[in-house]
Design a protein around this motif. Structure first.
Motif, PDB file in Angstrom:
ATOM      1  N   SER A  47      19.140  -6.436  44.168  1.00 26.44           N
ATOM      2  CA  SER A  47      19.835  -5.233  44.649  1.00 26.44           C
ATOM      3  C   SER A  47      21.213  -5.111  44.010  1.00 26.44           C
ATOM      4  O   SER A  47      21.788  -6.100  43.549  1.00 26.44           O
ATOM      5  CB  SER A  47      19.993  -5.292  46.175  1.00 26.44           C
ATOM      6  N   PRO A  48      21.770  -3.901  43.973  1.00 27.90           N
ATOM      7  CA  PRO A  48      23.143  -3.749  43.504  1.00 27.90           C
ATOM      8  C   PRO A  48      24.081  -4.622  44.335  1.00 27.90           C
ATOM      9  O   PRO A  48      23.933  -4.725  45.558  1.00 27.90           O
ATOM     10  CB  PRO A  48      23.432  -2.260  43.719  1.00 27.90           C
ATOM     11  N   ARG A  49      25.047  -5.237  43.676  1.00 26.96           N
ATOM     12  CA  ARG A  49      25.907  -6.194  44.354  1.00 26.96           C
ATOM     13  C   ARG A  49      26.694  -5.572  45.509  1.00 26.96           C
ATOM     14  O   ARG A  49      26.881  -6.198  46.555  1.00 26.96           O
ATOM     15  CB  ARG A  49      26.864  -6.842  43.342  1.00 26.96           C
ATOM     16  N   VAL A  50      27.149  -4.346  45.348  1.00 26.35           N
ATOM     17  CA  VAL A  50      27.934  -3.724  46.411  1.00 26.35           C
ATOM     18  C   VAL A  50      27.087  -3.546  47.668  1.00 26.35           C
ATOM     19  O   VAL A  50      27.587  -3.695  48.802  1.00 26.35           O
ATOM     20  CB  VAL A  50      28.544  -2.382  45.944  1.00 26.35           C
ATOM     21  N   SER A 160      39.502 -16.326  45.270  1.00 28.34           N
ATOM     22  CA  SER A 160      39.483 -15.531  46.502  1.00 28.34           C
ATOM     23  C   SER A 160      39.334 -14.055  46.179  1.00 28.34           C
ATOM     24  O   SER A 160      39.494 -13.631  45.031  1.00 28.34           O
ATOM     25  CB  SER A 160      40.775 -15.743  47.304  1.00 28.34           C
ATOM     26  N   GLY A 161      39.056 -13.277  47.226  1.00 30.02           N
ATOM     27  CA  GLY A 161      38.895 -11.843  47.053  1.00 30.02           C
ATOM     28  C   GLY A 161      40.207 -11.130  46.801  1.00 30.02           C
ATOM     29  O   GLY A 161      41.284 -11.650  47.039  1.00 30.02           O
ATOM     30  N   PHE A 162      40.078  -9.909  46.325  1.00 32.02           N
ATOM     31  CA  PHE A 162      41.253  -9.059  46.106  1.00 32.02           C
ATOM     32  C   PHE A 162      41.761  -8.501  47.434  1.00 32.02           C
ATOM     33  O   PHE A 162      41.023  -8.344  48.397  1.00 32.02           O
ATOM     34  CB  PHE A 162      40.884  -7.863  45.225  1.00 32.02           C
ATOM     35  N   ALA A 163      43.037  -8.162  47.436  1.00 30.54           N
ATOM     36  CA  ALA A 163      43.614  -7.403  48.552  1.00 30.54           C
ATOM     37  C   ALA A 163      44.968  -6.857  48.098  1.00 30.54           C
ATOM     38  O   ALA A 163      45.019  -6.058  47.183  1.00 30.54           O
ATOM     39  CB  ALA A 163      43.721  -8.240  49.818  1.00 30.54           C
ATOM     40  N   PRO A 521      32.609  -6.835  44.822  1.00 28.25           N
ATOM     41  CA  PRO A 521      33.036  -5.492  45.223  1.00 28.25           C
ATOM     42  C   PRO A 521      33.293  -5.451  46.728  1.00 28.25           C
ATOM     43  O   PRO A 521      32.802  -6.289  47.483  1.00 28.25           O
ATOM     44  CB  PRO A 521      31.858  -4.607  44.813  1.00 28.25           C
ATOM     45  N   LEU A 522      34.055  -4.451  47.169  1.00 28.77           N
ATOM     46  CA  LEU A 522      34.552  -4.420  48.545  1.00 28.77           C
ATOM     47  C   LEU A 522      34.202  -3.094  49.221  1.00 28.77           C
ATOM     48  O   LEU A 522      35.039  -2.194  49.333  1.00 28.77           O
ATOM     49  CB  LEU A 522      36.071  -4.631  48.548  1.00 28.77           C
ATOM     50  N   PRO A 523      32.980  -2.948  49.707  1.00 25.33           N
ATOM     51  CA  PRO A 523      32.597  -1.673  50.323  1.00 25.33           C
ATOM     52  C   PRO A 523      33.377  -1.357  51.592  1.00 25.33           C
ATOM     53  O   PRO A 523      33.678  -0.184  51.854  1.00 25.33           O
ATOM     54  CB  PRO A 523      31.102  -1.853  50.608  1.00 25.33           C
ATOM     55  N   GLU A 538      33.813   2.469  44.157  1.00 23.84           N
ATOM     56  CA  GLU A 538      34.382   1.383  44.960  1.00 23.84           C
ATOM     57  C   GLU A 538      35.757   0.974  44.416  1.00 23.84           C
ATOM     58  O   GLU A 538      36.088   1.233  43.256  1.00 23.84           O
ATOM     59  CB  GLU A 538      33.358   0.241  44.933  1.00 23.84           C
ATOM     60  N   ALA A 539      36.569   0.332  45.274  1.00 19.16           N
ATOM     61  CA  ALA A 539      37.980   0.077  44.938  1.00 19.16           C
ATOM     62  C   ALA A 539      38.138  -0.785  43.698  1.00 19.16           C
ATOM     63  O   ALA A 539      38.982  -0.487  42.839  1.00 19.16           O
ATOM     64  CB  ALA A 539      38.685  -0.574  46.126  1.00 19.16           C
TER      65      ALA A 539
END
Length: 773
Positions: A47-50, A160-163, A521-523, A538-539
Motif C-alpha cells: 500500500s502507499p506509505r501514507v 525521529s519524525g519531523f515536526a 509521511p505525516l497524514p 502531504e506536509a
C-alpha cells in the motif's frame, strides 16, 4: 475583563498531588505502539506509505492501553504506561540490541522491563533495512557521513519524525472531527478524475479519514473507561466529576467545542495523536492564549466555571505536557541534552490588527508555569512596545519559579523580519515561536531545525587545512593558511571553508526531506497544516502554503573569540605560527597554561560590547546568512538561517578540538548567541551591545540568548522591579530572544550532590530539558 484571585493564587491540593505522583514515577519504555505498527506494516507492504501510516495510527489509538490516574480530569496519555515512552521502529531499531533487560538507557534514563525488551527484540528483524536510520546510512555521501561523525554538521532527523510545527488546533475546536470528515468527503467528491495528481490526492484524503476515525475511537474508549470508573466510585464529588467527563466525551472531539473544558480536552487529544504519529520534536501548542481565550471568556462571563477551577485545569494541562517524552538513540540524546520535547506554548504579543493581544489567559498560563515549574511546556512570552506593565510583572513572577520560563521574544524585531521574507503583515504579527526559539507562522511547514552547522568547528578545519585537528580526518577544502600575511587573507579562507561546510549541511537537509517523504509521511499533522488539503499533498511532500528549512549556526561566540585570538597571537604579536597554534590545540593546551589563561582572560570577548570582537562576530554571521539565504530546499521553498543551538552546543562541543579562545577539547560551545561561560563581564548591557552589532533580523529562523543572573535578583521587590525594566530594555534595544536563568554557583553545585533531592527542580533551555535524578 479582570480575573480576580488568579495571579499569586496557590496551587490546588489536587495539582500538588498529581505533580507528586508524576515525579514519583520513573520513565519506562513501552512496546505497544511498536507492536501495532509492525503488524500494520506487515499487512500493508504493497500500500502507499501514507495510507499505511494512517491505518497504523488509527489502530494504535484503538488498541494502545489507556488509563486515568486518580484525580485526573484531562484524559489521555502518550504511552501505554504511566510516564511511559513508546518506541518508533520505523525511525530506527538497532539500539534495541544494546539493551539489557531491566537496565536503563545510557542517556536520558528510561527503565526497560524484560517483557518490553523481549517484545521489541522479536519485532526488530522485520525493520532491518527499512528504517530512517537505514536510509540515511545508505544514502548519505561519505563526505557528509564524515562531517556528521566529526561534529562539523548535525542532522537531527536520522532517528525521529519531523515536526517544529504549530498545527491548527483551532480548526479542531471550531469544526470537530465531523466537520473535517465532511471537508474530506467533499474534496473527494469534487476531485476530477483528469487531475494529474488524482491518485496522490485520493490516497491522502483517505489516509486523513483513517486518522480522523482513530481520534474519534480514542475518545470513545476513554468514555467507556470513565463509565467503568463511575460504576466503582463511591466519593460523590469524584462521581460528579466523572459524570461531567463522560458527558464531555459524547461530543469531543467529534463536534466543535462549546466551552473551555471541552476545548482543553479536544486540544489534548489532538496533541497526543500528533506525538504518537511521529515522535517529532517541537509539536508546538502555539498561541494557546489566543485560540483558547474565547472559550474561557464565555465560561467566566456566564459563571460556568470559576477562576480557581479554570486555573486548576490549566495547571493540570501543564503537568500533562511533561508526560510527553521523546525516545532517541543515545547519540542524539547526548547531542540534544534532555528529552527534547520542545512543546512551545506562547502567550502575549501583538494581534493581527497591530494591537496588544494579551488577555487574562496569558497571565493564567504564566501562573500555571509557576505552579508546575517543570520542563514542559517551553513557555514563551511575546513582547512589544505596547505590552502592559502588569504582564511584564506576571512574567517576572513566573521566572521566580526557577525553570527559566518564560523566555521572551521581541515582536518589534521578528515581525519586520518576517515581512522582509515575504510573509504578509497580518500573518507575521501572528507568528509562533516553535521548539526553543525558532520562528514559524500559520500554514507553515518550517522544518525549523533542518540541521546544524558548527561554526566553531569550521574555524578548526580552517586552521587544520581542511582537516580535523584532533584526528586528522579530511572534512573541508585543501586551503593552506600558512601563506597568509594579513588577517583578511585568513578570513577569506575561513569563508571558503564555511561555504563548503554549509553545502554539506544543506545537502543533508534536502536528503532528510527526501527520506522522510518516502518513509515517514505525516497524514495526521497534514490535516492541520494550511495548504495540505487544498493541494492534496502531504506536509513532507511540500503541501504547506509556506515551505522553509532552518539551518542553525552553532558556536558563533566561540568562533568570534577564537578569531580575535588568531588575529592577536598570529598576526599582531606574531607570537605563534599557524603550525605552532595547531599543535597547541591538538595537545589541548598542555604545556601552554599561560597562553590559555591569556586567551581566556585578557583578550576581548563577545558579549561585552567590545567593538573589535563584536565586528568579527557580525562579519561571520553575515557570511553565514549570505550562504544560507541563496539556496532553495527540497520542497520548493527557501532555507532560513538561525543563530541558535536547540541544545546541540553540548554534543557538538564534545566533538570539537580545543579552540584558540582557550576552550578545552570536548567542552560545550556557547549556547546560541549567549556569551561563553564566564566571558560576560559587562552584564546584560554588554550582551545587548554585542547583539546590536549583528543583523539579527536576518536570523529569521531563530536566535537564542541565555543570561544567567544571581538568584538574589528575584528574591527582593527591588530586584524584580529591575527585571521588569530589563524586559523593557530588551524591546527598546531591538533584541530578538532572551532566556533568563537565575542560579548561583553554590545552587548549581548543591543540585549535583545528590541530584535526586532536587527532583522538583528542572533545568530547561531552548526547548530542551532535564530533570534531576
Amino acid at each position: 475583563m479582570v480575573i480576580p484571585n488568579i495571579i499569586n493564587s496557590n496551587t490546588s491540593i489536587r495539582v500538588q498531588g498529581l505533580k507528586e505522583l508524576f515525579l514519583s514515577r520513573s520513565p519506562q519504555m513501552c512496546s505497544e505502539r511498536a507492536v501495532v505498527y509492525t503488524e500494520v506494516y506487515r499487512s500493508m507492504e504493497a500500500s502507499p506509505r501514507v495510507l499505511t501510516r494512517a491505518v497504523a495510527l488509527r489502530e494504535t489509538l484503538a488498541r494502545m492501553p489507556i488509563f486515568i490516574d486518580p484525580g485526573e480530569v484531562i484524559m489521555g496519555h502518550p504511552a501505554s504506561k504511566p510516564r511511559g515512552v513508546e518506541v518508533f521502529p520505523e525511525a530506527g531499531i538497532e539500539f534495541i540490541h544494546t539493551l539489557d533487560s531491566g537496565k536503563t538507557k545510557q542517556s536520558n534514563r528510561i527503565f526497560i522491563s524484560p517483557e518490553t525488551c523481549g517484545a521489541l527484540r522479536a519485532l526488530a528483524p522485520y525493520w532491518r533495512g527499512k528504517t530512517l536510520a537505514d536510509a540515511f546510512s545508505a544514502l548519505r555521501p561519505p563526505s557528509i557521513k564524515a562531517a556528521v561523525e566529526a561534529g562539523l554538521i548535525y542532522g537531527p532527523h536520522a532517528w525521529s519524525g519531523f515536526a517544529q510545527v504549530s498545527p491548527d488546533y483551532d480548526k479542531l475546536l471550531r469544526v470537530g472531527i465531523l466537520g473535517i470528515r465532511e471537508e474530506l468527503e467533499q474534496r473527494l467528491k469534487d476531485l476530477p478524475v483528469t487531475d494529474p495528481q488524482h491518485a496522490e490526492k485520493v490516497t491522502l484524503y483517505h489516509a486523513c479519514l483513517e486518522v480522523c476515525q482513530g481520534l474519534a475511537t480514542l475518545a470513545r474508549r476513554h468514555q467507556k473507561l470513565v463509565l467503568d470508573l463511575t460504576a466503582r466510585e463511591d466519593d460523590p464529588d469524584r462521581l460528579a466529576e466523572l459524570d461531567t467527563m463522560a458527558a464531555l466525551l459524547e461530543r469531543i472531539p467529534l463536534h466543535p467545542a462549546r466551552n473551555f473544558r471541552e476545548a482543553v480536552q479536544a486540544f489534548w487529544f489532538m496533541h497526543l495523536a500528533a506525538h504518537i504519529e511521529s515522535n517529532g520534536s517541537a509539536i508546538t501548542p502555539g498561541r494557546f492564549d489566543q485560540y483558547m481565550w474565547p472559550f474561557l471568556k464565555r465560561d467566566l462571563t456566564e459563571g460556568a466555571i470559576s477562576p480557581e477551577a479554570a486555573q486548576e485545569l490549566i495547571d493540570m494541562l501543564f503537568l500533562k505536557f511533561c508526560e510527553i517524552i521523546r525516545l532517541g538513540e543515545d547519540g542524539a540524546a547526548e547531542a540534544h541534552a534532555g528529552y527534547a520535547a520542545g512543546q512551545n506554548l506562547t502567550v502575549g504579543g501583538l494581534g493581527n490588527d497591530g494591537e496588544d493581544a494579551t488577555n487574562p489567559l496569558s497571565h493564567m498560563c504564566l501562573q500555571a508555569n509557576s505552579h508546575i515549574g517543570l520542563t514542559q511546556p517551553n513557555v514563551t512570552a511575546r513582547l512589544h512596545r505596547l505590552t502592559p506593565e502588569n504582564f511584564l510583572e506576571s512574567i517576572v513572577q513566573s521566572l521566580c519559579c526557577g525553570n527559566g520560563m518564560p523566555q521572551v521574544v521581541n515582536d518589534e524585531r521578528v515581525v519586520p523580519a518576517l515581512e522582509r521574507y515575504g510573509i504578509p503583515l497580518s500573518e507575521a504579527r501572528d507568528y509562533i515561536p516553535a521548539g526553543g526559539s525558532v520562528v514559524t507562522v500559520g500554514s507553515h511547514w518550517g522544518r525549523c531545525h533542518g540541521g546544524c552547522l558548527n561554526i566553531a568547528k569550521v574555524l578548526e578545519v580552517t586552521l587544520g587545512d581542511g582537516r580535523d585537528i584532533l584526528f586528522g580526518s579530511p572534512l573541508g577544502l585543501h586551503a593552506p593558511v600558512e601563506g597568509c600575511e594579513r588577517f583578511e587573507c585568513f578570513l577569506r579562507i575561513f569563508d571558503r571553508q564555511m561555504e563548503y561546510a554549509a553545502s554539506l549541511q544543506l545537502c543533508d537537509a534536502n536528503l532528510a526531506d527526501h527520506i522522510h517523504q518516502q518513509i515517514m509521511p505525516l497524514p495526521f499533522l497534514s490535516l492541520f497544516i494550511g495548504g495540505c488539503l487544498e493541494k492534496g499533498r502531504e506536509a513532507t511532500a511540500g503541501g504547506a502554503r509556506y515551505n522553509t528549512t532552518g539551518l542553525l549556526g552553532v558556536g558563533l561566540p566561540n568562533c568570534a573569540d577564537s578569531l580575535e585570538a588568531v588575529r592577536t597571537f598570529v598576526f599582531e604579536e606574531k607570537r605563534l605560527t599557524f603550525a605552532e597554534f595547531r599543535d597547541i590545540l591538538a595537545q589541548n593546551f598542555r604545556g601552554n597554561k599561560m597562553l590559555r589563561q591569556r586567551a581566556l582572560t585578557s583578550l576581548p570577548k563577545f558579549g561585552n560590547g567590545i567593538e573589535s570582537v563584536d565586528l568579527l562576530a557580525a562579519r561571520v554571521a553575515d557570511r553565514y546568512f549570505d550562504i544560507v539565504e541563496k539556496h532553495g530546499n527540497y520542497r520548493n521553498g527557501r532555507f532560513w538561517p538561525a543563530l541558535c543551538s536547540e541544545g546541540t552546543h553540548i554534543g557538538l562541543g564534545a566533538k570539537t578540538a580545543a579552540s584558540p579562545d582557550g576552550r578545552l577539547a570536548g567542552f560545550p560551545l556557547a549556547d546560541g548567541l549567549s556569551p561563553k561561560h564566564d566571558a560576560n563581564d559587562k552584564g546584560y548591557a554588554g550582551v545587548a551591545a554585542s547583539l546590536g552589532r549583528i543583523s539579527l533580523d536576518r536570523a529569521l529562523n531563530g536566535v537564542f540568548v541565555s543570561q544567567r543572573l544571581p538568584e538574589k535578583m528575584i528574591a527582593t521587590a527591588q530586584g524584580r522591579d529591575k527585571l521588569v525594566r530589563l524586559l523593557c530594555e530588551f524591546v527598546e534595544k531591538g533584541c530578538f530572544h532572551q532566556q533568563f536563568v537565575f542560579a548561583d554557583d553554590e545552587t548549581v553545585s548543591q543540585t549535583q550532590r545528590p541530584p535526586h533531592e532536587y527532583r522538583h527542580r528542572a533545568a530547561g533551555a531552548a526547548g530542551h530539558d532535564a530533570f534531576f535524578y
